[in-house]
Design a protein around this motif. Structure first.
Motif, short mmCIF file in Angstrom:
data_model
loop_
_atom_site.label_atom_id
_atom_site.label_comp_id
_atom_site.label_asym_id
_atom_site.label_seq_id
_atom_site.Cartn_x
_atom_site.Cartn_y
_atom_site.Cartn_z
N ALA A 200 111.20 -34.65 62.07
CA ALA A 200 110.41 -33.53 62.57
C ALA A 200 111.22 -32.56 63.42
O ALA A 200 110.76 -31.45 63.69
N ARG A 201 112.40 -32.97 63.83
CA ARG A 201 113.23 -32.12 64.67
C ARG A 201 114.45 -31.55 63.95
O ARG A 201 115.28 -30.89 64.58
N ARG A 202 114.54 -31.79 62.67
CA ARG A 202 115.65 -31.20 61.92
C ARG A 202 115.51 -29.68 61.88
O ARG A 202 114.39 -29.15 61.89
N PRO A 203 116.63 -28.94 61.82
CA PRO A 203 116.53 -27.48 61.78
C PRO A 203 115.72 -27.01 60.56
O PRO A 203 115.84 -27.57 59.46
N LEU A 204 114.90 -26.00 60.78
CA LEU A 204 114.14 -25.43 59.66
C LEU A 204 115.05 -24.56 58.80
O LEU A 204 115.80 -23.73 59.32
#
Length: 211
Positions: A200-204
């Motif tokens: 959920a915290r990976r770069p978009l």
């Protein structure tokens, strides 16, 4: 040699008027909701005569469907294109939800319109919901998700994202809420907390520009 950029030719008048009506409809539906919105409010927002509306759309339902396709479906297509290179169903799920929640902070009027589409238009079920379903099924096939019911999982995903969008629109939550909600959805789909939080915290990935 001239380096001036070429500009696209202007749209024909009929298409310009149609686009004005669609944009006005999205604004009015976002502010008033579908049921309370009146056609006269849409034409006033578009700056056209009331009778002009019926040259383009037979009913209020028809313009909601057209606006949902114009803005809602095209947004889904842009999200899908942004993660076409990503094979992980869990990451794709998180990207989709985070983009919709980000819309609430960066384009709140459009986010409100998306909520009205979800509540009032068959376009949501027929053309937007399938994107979510595809990511869910991919995650299940990859054994990233473990759900008791696919239908219940779809309700979990859609309902949680919509509730989060409302919280962001009202100011009850801030930007950090976006990744927290995405992680909570992934946990609800059966992922281990540590894995869900990391995904959920990976770069978009960047969204492609509007066509």
């Amino acid at each position: 040699m001239s380096t001036a950029k070429k500009t696209a030719p202007p749209l024909p008048k009929r298409e310009r008027t149609r686009q004005q009506l669609l944009l006005a409809a999205a604004k009015v539906f976002a502010e008033r909701g579908f049921d309370a919105a009146a056609i006269q409010e849409i034409t006033a927002a578009a700056g056209v005569a009331n009778g002009t509306f019926y040259n383009y759309f037979p009913t209020k339902e028809a313009i909601l469907e057209a606006a949902a396709i114009q803005y809602g479906v095209s947004f889904c297509e842009r999200i899908s294109a942004s993660y076409a290179h990503i094979e992980d169903g869990a990451e794709r799920m998180a990207i989709g939800g985070r983009n919709y929640m980000t819309l609430a902070l960066e384009q709140p009027q459009m986010a409100r319109f998306m909520l009205s589409v979800a509540l009032s238009s068959k376009v949501w079920d027929e053309k937007i919901r399938p994107y979510i379903h595809a990511d869910l099924m991919l995650g299940i096939r990859q054994k990233r998700f473990h759900v008791a019911s696919k239908e219940a999982a779809m309700d979990l995903i859609s309902g949680t994202n919509m509730a989060a969008i409302r919280s962001l629109l009202t100011g009850a939550a801030g930007r950090s809420h976006i990744s927290a909600v995405a992680a909570s959805i992934l946990r609800g789909l059966g992922m281990a907390p540590k894995d869900a939080d990391e995904v959920a915290r990976r770069p978009l990935p960047p969204l492609p520009p509007l066509a």
